[in-house]
Design a protein around this motif. Structure first.
Motif, PDB file in Angstrom:
ATOM      1  N   ASP A   1     -10.103  -8.966  16.229  1.00 16.74           N
ATOM      2  CA  ASP A   1      -9.094  -7.927  16.028  1.00 16.74           C
ATOM      3  C   ASP A   1      -8.232  -7.654  17.253  1.00 16.74           C
ATOM      4  OD1 ASP A   1     -11.790  -6.968  16.725  1.00 16.74           O
ATOM      5  OD2 ASP A   1     -10.837  -5.022  16.932  1.00 16.74           O
ATOM      6  N   GLN A   2      -8.535  -8.242  18.388  1.00 19.78           N
ATOM      7  CA  GLN A   2      -7.681  -8.055  19.561  1.00 19.78           C
ATOM      8  C   GLN A   2      -6.470  -8.985  19.540  1.00 19.78           C
ATOM      9  OE1 GLN A   2      -8.256  -5.445  21.709  1.00 19.78           O
ATOM     10  NE2 GLN A   2      -9.772  -5.054  20.100  1.00 19.78           N
ATOM     11  N   ASP A   3      -6.591 -10.111  18.864  1.00 18.63           N
ATOM     12  CA  ASP A   3      -5.496 -11.095  18.808  1.00 18.63           C
ATOM     13  C   ASP A   3      -4.841 -11.187  17.443  1.00 18.63           C
ATOM     14  OD1 ASP A   3      -5.602 -12.594  21.508  1.00 18.63           O
ATOM     15  OD2 ASP A   3      -7.694 -12.582  20.876  1.00 18.63           O
ATOM     16  N   PHE A   4      -5.567 -10.763  16.409  1.00 11.92           N
ATOM     17  CA  PHE A   4      -5.067 -10.900  15.049  1.00 11.92           C
ATOM     18  C   PHE A   4      -4.641  -9.542  14.498  1.00 11.92           C
ATOM     19  CE2 PHE A   4      -7.284 -14.824  15.519  1.00 11.92           C
ATOM     20  CZ  PHE A   4      -6.748 -15.712  14.602  1.00 11.92           C
ATOM     21  N   LYS A   5      -3.534  -9.544  13.766  1.00 11.98           N
ATOM     22  CA  LYS A   5      -3.122  -8.391  12.979  1.00 11.98           C
ATOM     23  C   LYS A   5      -2.815  -8.873  11.567  1.00 11.98           C
ATOM     24  CE  LYS A   5      -1.618  -5.315  16.654  1.00 11.98           C
ATOM     25  NZ  LYS A   5      -0.568  -4.380  17.133  1.00 11.98           N
TER      26      LYS A   5
ATOM     27  N   GLY B   1      -4.930  -0.056  13.205  1.00 11.99           N
ATOM     28  CA  GLY B   1      -4.181  -0.609  14.332  1.00 11.99           C
ATOM     29  C   GLY B   1      -3.837  -2.067  14.142  1.00 11.99           C
ATOM     30  N   LEU B   2      -3.741  -2.524  12.870  1.00 12.38           N
ATOM     31  CA  LEU B   2      -3.587  -3.945  12.577  1.00 12.38           C
ATOM     32  C   LEU B   2      -2.326  -4.285  11.792  1.00 12.38           C
ATOM     33  CD1 LEU B   2      -7.291  -4.801  11.593  1.00 12.38           C
ATOM     34  CD2 LEU B   2      -6.127  -5.332  13.742  1.00 12.38           C
ATOM     35  N   LEU B   3      -1.404  -3.336  11.603  1.00 13.56           N
ATOM     36  CA  LEU B   3      -0.173  -3.659  10.875  1.00 13.56           C
ATOM     37  C   LEU B   3       0.795  -4.344  11.833  1.00 13.56           C
ATOM     38  CD1 LEU B   3       1.661  -3.678   8.458  1.00 13.56           C
ATOM     39  CD2 LEU B   3       2.316  -1.310   8.975  1.00 13.56           C
ATOM     40  N   GLY B   4       0.942  -5.651  11.643  1.00 13.46           N
ATOM     41  CA  GLY B   4       1.789  -6.423  12.544  1.00 13.46           C
ATOM     42  C   GLY B   4       3.128  -6.804  11.970  1.00 13.46           C
ATOM     43  N   SER B   5       3.172  -7.165  10.678  1.00 15.86           N
ATOM     44  CA  SER B   5       4.410  -7.645  10.075  1.00 15.86           C
ATOM     45  C   SER B   5       4.326  -7.446   8.566  1.00 15.86           C
ATOM     46  CB  SER B   5       4.633  -9.124  10.419  1.00 15.86           C
ATOM     47  OG  SER B   5       5.977  -9.511  10.257  1.00 15.86           O
ATOM     48  N   ILE B   6       5.446  -7.646   7.885  1.00 14.12           N
ATOM     49  CA  ILE B   6       5.530  -7.368   6.447  1.00 14.12           C
ATOM     50  C   ILE B   6       6.255  -8.507   5.737  1.00 14.12           C
ATOM     51  CG2 ILE B   6       6.601  -5.867   4.705  1.00 14.12           C
ATOM     52  CD1 ILE B   6       6.188  -3.523   6.604  1.00 14.12           C
ATOM     53  N   ASP B   7       5.697  -8.930   4.607  1.00 13.58           N
ATOM     54  CA  ASP B   7       6.431  -9.790   3.673  1.00 13.58           C
ATOM     55  C   ASP B   7       7.026  -8.889   2.604  1.00 13.58           C
ATOM     56  OD1 ASP B   7       6.059 -12.172   4.916  1.00 13.58           O
ATOM     57  OD2 ASP B   7       4.831 -13.088   3.354  1.00 13.58           O
ATOM     58  N   ALA B   8       8.339  -8.795   2.596  1.00 15.77           N
ATOM     59  CA  ALA B   8       9.055  -7.841   1.755  1.00 15.77           C
ATOM     60  C   ALA B   8       9.386  -8.475   0.407  1.00 15.77           C
ATOM     61  CB  ALA B   8      10.331  -7.383   2.470  1.00 15.77           C
ATOM     62  N   ASN B   9       8.699  -8.017  -0.628  1.00 18.68           N
ATOM     63  CA  ASN B   9       9.002  -8.447  -1.992  1.00 18.68           C
ATOM     64  C   ASN B   9       8.437  -7.412  -2.946  1.00 18.68           C
ATOM     65  OD1 ASN B   9       6.230  -8.975  -2.213  1.00 18.68           O
ATOM     66  ND2 ASN B   9       6.461 -11.192  -2.004  1.00 18.68           N
ATOM     67  N   ARG B  10       8.302  -7.749  -4.204  1.00 16.56           N
ATOM     68  CA  ARG B  10       7.648  -6.881  -5.181  1.00 16.56           C
ATOM     69  C   ARG B  10       7.169  -7.742  -6.337  1.00 16.56           C
ATOM     70  NH1 ARG B  10      11.178  -5.481  -9.660  1.00 16.56           N
ATOM     71  NH2 ARG B  10      13.282  -6.262  -9.258  1.00 16.56           N
ATOM     72  N   GLY B  11       6.263  -7.186  -7.144  1.00 16.51           N
ATOM     73  CA  GLY B  11       5.790  -7.880  -8.326  1.00 16.51           C
ATOM     74  C   GLY B  11       6.391  -7.274  -9.582  1.00 16.51           C
ATOM     75  N   ASN B  12       5.877  -7.701 -10.699  1.00 18.21           N
ATOM     76  CA  ASN B  12       6.292  -7.188 -11.999  1.00 18.21           C
ATOM     77  C   ASN B  12       5.054  -6.618 -12.677  1.00 18.21           C
ATOM     78  OD1 ASN B  12       6.850  -7.053 -14.875  1.00 18.21           O
ATOM     79  ND2 ASN B  12       8.683  -8.266 -14.471  1.00 18.21           N
ATOM     80  N   ALA B  13       5.113  -5.343 -13.038  1.00 16.98           N
ATOM     81  CA  ALA B  13       3.934  -4.675 -13.598  1.00 16.98           C
ATOM     82  C   ALA B  13       3.473  -5.303 -14.911  1.00 16.98           C
ATOM     83  CB  ALA B  13       4.240  -3.192 -13.812  1.00 16.98           C
TER      84      ALA B  13
END
Length: 444
Positions: free
Chosen positions: A267-271, A297-309
């Motif tokens: 957890d020190q190198d990975f987020k 303390g691990l939110l590093g980046s985001i893949d921005a999309n969405r699904g279909n319910a």
């Protein structure tokens, strides 16, 4: 970043120039209505807050194919010899990046270079394409947000890569990870992502799950050590997903990944690189998985999309739901921003077959997150939103409640306090008040 769009030997998106900001009154589909890169929100510009990236795989490699039929988009860069097509695709990609006006891009190794079962040929192809990509980055000012290796598409990975029960496959996966790490460093990539596309199981009957998880941790540690040795200074990122293609994947959700990383001292190198559609597939909201990652303390980046319910699979649609984008940006702003960025791991619908649809889809996603940023910032700085939340927990800010939080009370002490205090007063959660306040700010 240069204001002049990159045009190679051929223009692949003729008639489309640099996408302008025209504001909310514009009816131009090829203009931003909300995203104004230089507009200040608090102490940063929109571009600095959002750090948008375009993914190579969905945008330039996926022509709209699905399990029931081939692609519907006729890409002008496809066709001919594999290396010639790869070079044409790279020119098209950098033309798109610069016309759209994003600062970052992301790729898998075999997105940009032809794959090969022959290791020498695979490495030669990737080295050639990385050299060309570096030239185009230097010409345009584009930057690489992160790189990764595709360890799920080739038949050799049908039983996983790092978690494969066959050591020969684990070793072969290392070839791609080593090469992709080197490519990421050569291109100045800020981070490196692992999506365990087949790191999981289809049946527990034939699976030693404990052993596979130990192998996964060992592999990640080896990759980390090599990446650091060649100069990668950013985060290594794990991308949670609950299932598909496997019945159960080991990176199920943010909570599972956090526990795994901490249990193995990673957890020190990975987020985490949290994806909206993966969060909803795991039975959570996008905001929930972001909040869990952030709380660890691990939110590093985001893949921005969405699904279909109505669909039970990973549809990877472009994000247009403002409730989702506001919720996401509330989490991001509370933690002080992202070290990574917002990568559009999304694809236009199969029915959207025109080349300009690629631009329109990204414009909509960028505007949706820009509006989410505006509303989230206003809620946090101008409205009673945060004060309401603080008041709800005020009983822990002093007296016995504070002593409980600080570990100064025993269970017997709690019972004595309850007997002395009598039946607690009922306190409303006021959920509708929060929802109405959010709507009020969305409509401003």
């Amino acid at each position: 970043m240069t204001t002049t769009p990159f045009i190679g030997a051929r223009e692949y998106f003729p008639g489309i120039g640099r996408i302008p900001f025209e504001g909310k009154d514009s009816d131009n589909p090829l203009a931003f209505k909300v995203y104004d890169a230089g507009k200040k929100i608090g102490d940063r510009t929109m571009a600095e807050h959002l750090r948008f990236a375009v993914c190579y795989w969905h945008t330039f490699c996926n022509a709209g194919q699905d399990p029931f039929g081939p692609g519907t988009r006729r890409f002008p860069w496809d066709g001919g010899a594999p290396m010639a097509a790869a070079e044409a695709r790279l020119d098209a990609a950098f033309e798109f990046f610069t016309k759209l006006g994003v600062p970052y891009w992301c790729f898998h190794d075999v997105d940009i270079a032809p794959d090969s079962d022959d290791i020498g040929e695979y490495e030669k192809n990737l080295k050639r394409m990385v050299g060309l990509a570096r030239e185009r980055q230097q010409a345009t000012g584009m930057k690489l947000l992160w790189g990764t290796a595709n360890l799920f598409a080739h038949p050799r990975y049908m039983n996983g890569a790092a978690t494969n029960p066959d050591f020969a496959v684990v070793a072969r996966a290392a070839v791609q990870v080593k090469a992709a790490l080197e490519a990421t460093v050569e291109l100045g990539g800020e981070h490196y992502v692992f999506w365990g596309g087949r790191e999981g199981y289809a049946s527990l009957h034939n699976t030693d799950m404990k052993r596979e998880l130990a192998h996964f941790a060992r592999f990640l540690a080896m990759a980390r050590d090599y990446g650091r040795s060649i100069g990668l200074k950013g985060n290594f990122l794990i991308e949670p997903k609950p299932m598909e293609p496997m019945k159960h994947q080991y990176d199920f959700d943010s909570a599972t990944c956090a526990g795994f990383l901490k249990a193995h001292g990673l957890d020190q190198d990975f987020k985490l690189n949290v994806e909206a559609n993966h969060a909803t597939l795991s039975g959570h909201t996008f905001e929930h998985d972001l909040q869990v990652a952030s709380d660890h303390g691990l939110l590093g980046s985001i893949d921005a999309n969405r699904g279909n319910a109505q669909n039970g699979w990973d549809t990877d649609q472009f994000p247009t739901d403002l409730y989702d984008t506001v919720g996401a940006m509330l989490v991001v702003l509370r933690q002080g921003g992202l070290e990574g960025g917002l990568n559009f791991d999304a694809k236009p619908r199969r029915e959207s077959s025109d080349m300009q649809d690629l631009f329109i889809a990204h414009i909509g996603g960028m505007d949706a997150f820009a509006r989410g940023l505006e509303v989230a910032h206003a809620l946090l700085t101008e409205s009673p939103w945060e004060q309401w939340r603080r008041e709800r927990y005020a009983s822990f800010d002093g007296g016995d409640g504070q002593a409980f939080e600080q570990g100064r009370l025993s269970l017997t002490d709690l019972c004595a306090i309850a007997a002395r205090s009598g039946e607690p007063e009922q306190r409303s959660g006021r959920q509708e008040a929060y929802e109405n306040l959010l709507n009020q700010y969305l409509l401003r």
